[in-house]
Scaffold this active site. Structure first.
Site, PDB file in Angstrom:
ATOM      1  N   GLY A   1      86.981  26.203 -50.017  1.00 11.43           N
ATOM      2  CA  GLY A   1      86.176  27.136 -49.182  1.00 11.43           C
ATOM      3  C   GLY A   1      86.203  26.776 -47.826  1.00 11.43           C
ATOM      4  CB  CYS A   2      85.297  28.638 -44.578  1.00 14.07           C
ATOM      5  SG  CYS A   2      84.202  29.652 -45.240  1.00 14.07           S
ATOM      6  CE1 TYR A   3      79.398  28.096 -42.959  1.00 14.40           C
ATOM      7  CE2 TYR A   3      79.437  29.209 -45.255  1.00 14.40           C
ATOM      8  CZ  TYR A   3      79.368  29.316 -43.733  1.00 14.40           C
ATOM      9  OH  TYR A   3      78.600  30.266 -43.105  1.00 14.40           O
TER      10      TYR A   3
ATOM     11  CB  ALA B   1      83.956  22.501 -42.036  1.00 19.04           C
TER      12      ALA B   1
END
Lengths: 343, 343, 343, 343
Positions: free
Chosen positions: B147-149, B152
């Site tokens: 996932g994107c979160y 990061a």
């Protein structure tokens, strides 16, 4: 009641003009700047077309002659000097800068890297967190108007600290619209650089850290240093403080709500969100509200508090007027009971 | 090498098309959607004018006939079903949804409120955090693209966790551009509501929480539940994760930098910021970079880590291609070595 | 004086609530919607937290019992039906939709693709362009409140047309903030699509074209068809109309200014810019002002007129209240004399 | 093939770096600035982290030694001087400023209020409107790269003018993202002032007016002065030119489309929209495309043409590289065939 504004062409000063326009008991007697005076303010600020104010030089005696209150919407460093002059004449002072907020000159000089105001002046200034210091504000002649981040943060943390539920491991992740960085153009606030961008700045070094800690420590003697970071959001107005607090006992989200509802029951500008909802910055746009939501996280035992304000209103000019109302014995909401702009 | 994209008209699918256009070793063989097929994609996506792709129905066998890899840029719930079908035919699968990321079906069902994929499929999927799982990725047939979160966050926390410096009291305050909320119009992402607004959402409930914790626990057995909140920023692309970590020993900011420089030395897409600088989201716009800055706070004994990515590139389509490169034995950066768009 | 609002949860209705909150002579008696009534409006509109309005069903008789004026902030098509019902009961009606503006039902049906209101109703409605139709507005029972684009355009063109300086070759290039497209989410107004984007729409087909031409032709019998295009700007509020007019004689920029100053001298909401300055949309944000700048171009013999308004205030709710003030014999500016929000 | 960039840290220079990174035939040999050289460009431009370019002083001889082409991404006024120096050494020059575009020095001095370049230099420069001047570009040693507004405008008007359909009463209403105003912070481009704002500027006075007229007059001898206005849109990139043209004969929208399709059939960067659709700026974001839509208005007998570009790509760095490709006999699209960033 007459008021004057020094620093009338900064964002704080312009917002005071906007809000005072419709104040039922206060009238702007004069506007002042340190340069470019003797011209109409509308020349360079076209949203004020049809308003006839002429900018004047700063002369404390003349201001005291015609005004009951002077608002200093001047930068840090400038206010310290001005307030000394104004303390010699008969006028109440509300200072929107950071110059009178820290009670220890050494702290001021450490965080602001500027010379502090005289101790005597600092001692006489009351920290104008309207909801919690109203008694002192009523009797004050000089108000140190709180910073924008501290306002959002302190209103969000007050009930937990006063109730003794939180003492350590407080983390505040704060986000602000770009108007908080002021009116002077800079690389950081250039549209093409700031648009479609999200920035973090002054990590561990923001001058609002000691201001927050100073007030928290009046509520809780065991207060530990806070972690506080600030970010710029590609929008003009609004602050959200997301706060993470380790509480000393298990507490349900409902108990949290009850605590906050009770704490702010008699304070018209603090609105507690419905349970399960969290506020967004736009719901207070242009208004003096501070809206707060919260939840206890069963998984981590931490409480998340979310607080939003308009940085130029409750975070600056609005709270300054609220303080002026309190000082002068007026209704606290005079001139401030507007509905936020939406959308 | 031929590739197909299922879910070609969502943001993830469109970004795959953009990035693959200039890939030296991969060629788009076909684009697929679950509805509105048999028309040119450029009809409703005018940035693709002059591109001749026609949207086709999803037929796993036909796709396997012409492609070596299929990218599933489909929503959670849909991928779970599709991947079962694709596992019957001879094609490698990279799934951009959350369906194959959590190893425990119960966890998936608790956080996603949907039926989990079959355990066998889940077991065969490799979590595609490119920088840390390259060995497994090389041998995988099915990739669960992160996932994107989590991307990061995990890239930002990895060195601290792997080094054993952090185990508890991790707080992640994450902010995302609005494209992270997908392409379907909604009240939350309506321009007039979202513009000049900053929102917090899914407090304590985001489905990326178990994904992050699952990976952290592979690095550190004593990992405690994390506090994780997500916010929407009025911008289209970009994620910043601001992470607060209590470390088990005093560490200088310089030692932190050394640790991160060493950790990511051989990883071209992770760029460690100069000491004293923190990244902004725009510096990775449109690129596959993850940029990281950090500082130790003497006052609190906590470390603040800041990590930024483009949510649609490193947080989705870019990392998917990076994983495809690794799987196929290509240079990890093939098709991805572009300079971020600035301004 | 009591007022009711039908369609209270659209942008027009919400703006009426905001503005009426501080109106010295009008009080909101009730709020109405066609669905989702019997709940507090603050439930879904959190900027109204602390406001106690409950949404009610639309019942013309009950509304007429308690209110002197009803504002219809309903979509085109809906108003036409409602106004017939309200015309049977004793209440003045101000309709913010386009349903009563066009005097010829055939024109309405051509441009709106909907059934027109009954001719009798249309005939009894006065076009509420406050600055130019005040006499008729005073005596009206039904007001067709002007559209946002027509307001900006007509206030900008009126002096030239009334003076007989312009008759043909008028080109209006209009730009609007996204709130003009209403509150329902759509692909066109999805944040990720609209942000960092500038769009043109309804080229040669906008339903405000006949509205503008109808009013222009009352000022000038030889009026020729206008060229009118509309664009969406990635911002929430504000309209700018840039107008290009071929004048029938040479005229200096100074003469233009004199003409406009004279024309709007007694109209507090129209502000003529200083010579050489042109207005920007932000200088009227949240206010009822229409600001106008202009210049004669020696090279081409054309005049460029630039007019800005806040589409939700002077272009909708503000002008509606201005019309209500005029109808009821109040000061035209009652409840509307605020300073625009800046920045 | 080696290239150098002078003015590497402005927006034009940075965009050249971005685009040249992936050019198959060109390699950046050196970057130059007039100040702050001898440091890595990534120090102040963090999107270039990991790029090793060091900024160097401008030395024409040294540049000519190592490069085949030099791009001057310098401001107007500066280029004029530099190009004289570069004309002495053996290197091809592409100047992105306005200094070499106007063939008459008097016109330059009137509109730019600066001293013009020597007539000899001006005479030797070819106006680099790639689609229409390719023959001359092939043989040129000095290219005057077109301005951003002229590029969008001229590509939109060319077929009508060349076909002799339009000669007079051309009105161009142009809108630009803020990056067009350059990288230096100013009040006009300050985020808090520009956000949620739409501005008109330089009415009747923009220096791109003579540039557009000069080129139009090469296509049509009876060309009359144009009306041209420019606006700033609260977005970073993108230009839309909305053009209103009185044509000398009735023409159907379909005939218009045929004319434009034919005109641009062999030009890969000009994309004609589907009939009935008009382009938005975002559909060319980050790319070298110019997209054009159009319609004939039966009511007025005028044609509306809409043209969009990315002002920093087709309006600056992209077209400069396209011209370099043409000059050097490369494929016109080398290094430029990317898909626009969406969303």
């Amino acid at each position: 009641m007459n008021v004057s504004i020094v620093g009338a062409t900064g964002y704080g000063g312009l917002e005071l003009i906007r809000l005072l326009k419709n104040h039922p008991n206060m009238k702007i007697a004069s506007l002042h700047t340190s340069s470019k005076f003797d011209r109409k303010i509308s020349e360079n600020h076209t949203h004020l077309l049809h308003e006839d104010f002429v900018l004047e030089e700063v002369n404390p005696e003349k201001i005291a002659d015609k005004s009951d209150i002077v608002f200093l919407a001047t930068p840090s460093g400038v206010s310290a000097e001005l307030v000394s002059a104004f303390s010699q004449v008969n006028v109440k002072v509300i200072d929107l800068s950071g110059d009178l907020r820290l009670k220890t000159p050494g702290e001021y000089e450490k965080w602001y890297k500027k010379t502090a105001a005289p101790q005597k002046i600092i001692d006489s200034a009351v920290y104008g967190l309207s909801e919690w210091n109203a008694q002192q504000i009523k009797e004050a002649n000089i108000i140190a108007n709180p910073g924008c981040y501290p306002t959002a943060t302190l209103l969000g943390l007050a009930p937990l600290f006063i109730e003794g539920l939180a003492t350590e491991d407080v983390i505040i992740d704060a986000k602000s619209g770009v108007s908080g960085a002021g009116k002077s153009p800079s690389e950081m606030t250039h549209f093409s650089d700031m648009n479609e961008n999200f920035k973090i700045y002054k990590v561990h070094e923001h001058q609002h850290i000691p201001e927050i800690e100073q007030q928290l420590s009046t509520w809780s003697q065991n207060m530990q240093p806070i972690t506080f970071t600030t970010h710029l959001v590609p929008m003009t107005r609004g602050i959200m403080a997301t706060m993470y607090v380790k509480v000393n006992k298990r507490i349900s989200t409902q108990e949290l709500y009850d605590l906050y509802q009770t704490s702010y029951n008699s304070h018209p500008f603090v609105r507690i969100q419905r349970s399960g909802q969290f506020p967004v910055t736009k719901q207070v746009y242009g208004s003096n509200f501070c809206d707060i939501g919260m939840a206890y996280d069963e998984r981590t035992g931490k409480v998340t508090i979310v607080s939003v304000i308009d940085n130029l209103v409750k975070g600056a000019a609005g709270q300054a007027i609220q303080n002026a109302n309190i000082m002068m014995g007026l209704d606290e909401t005079a001139g401030l009971s507007t509905i936020p702009i939406y959308p």
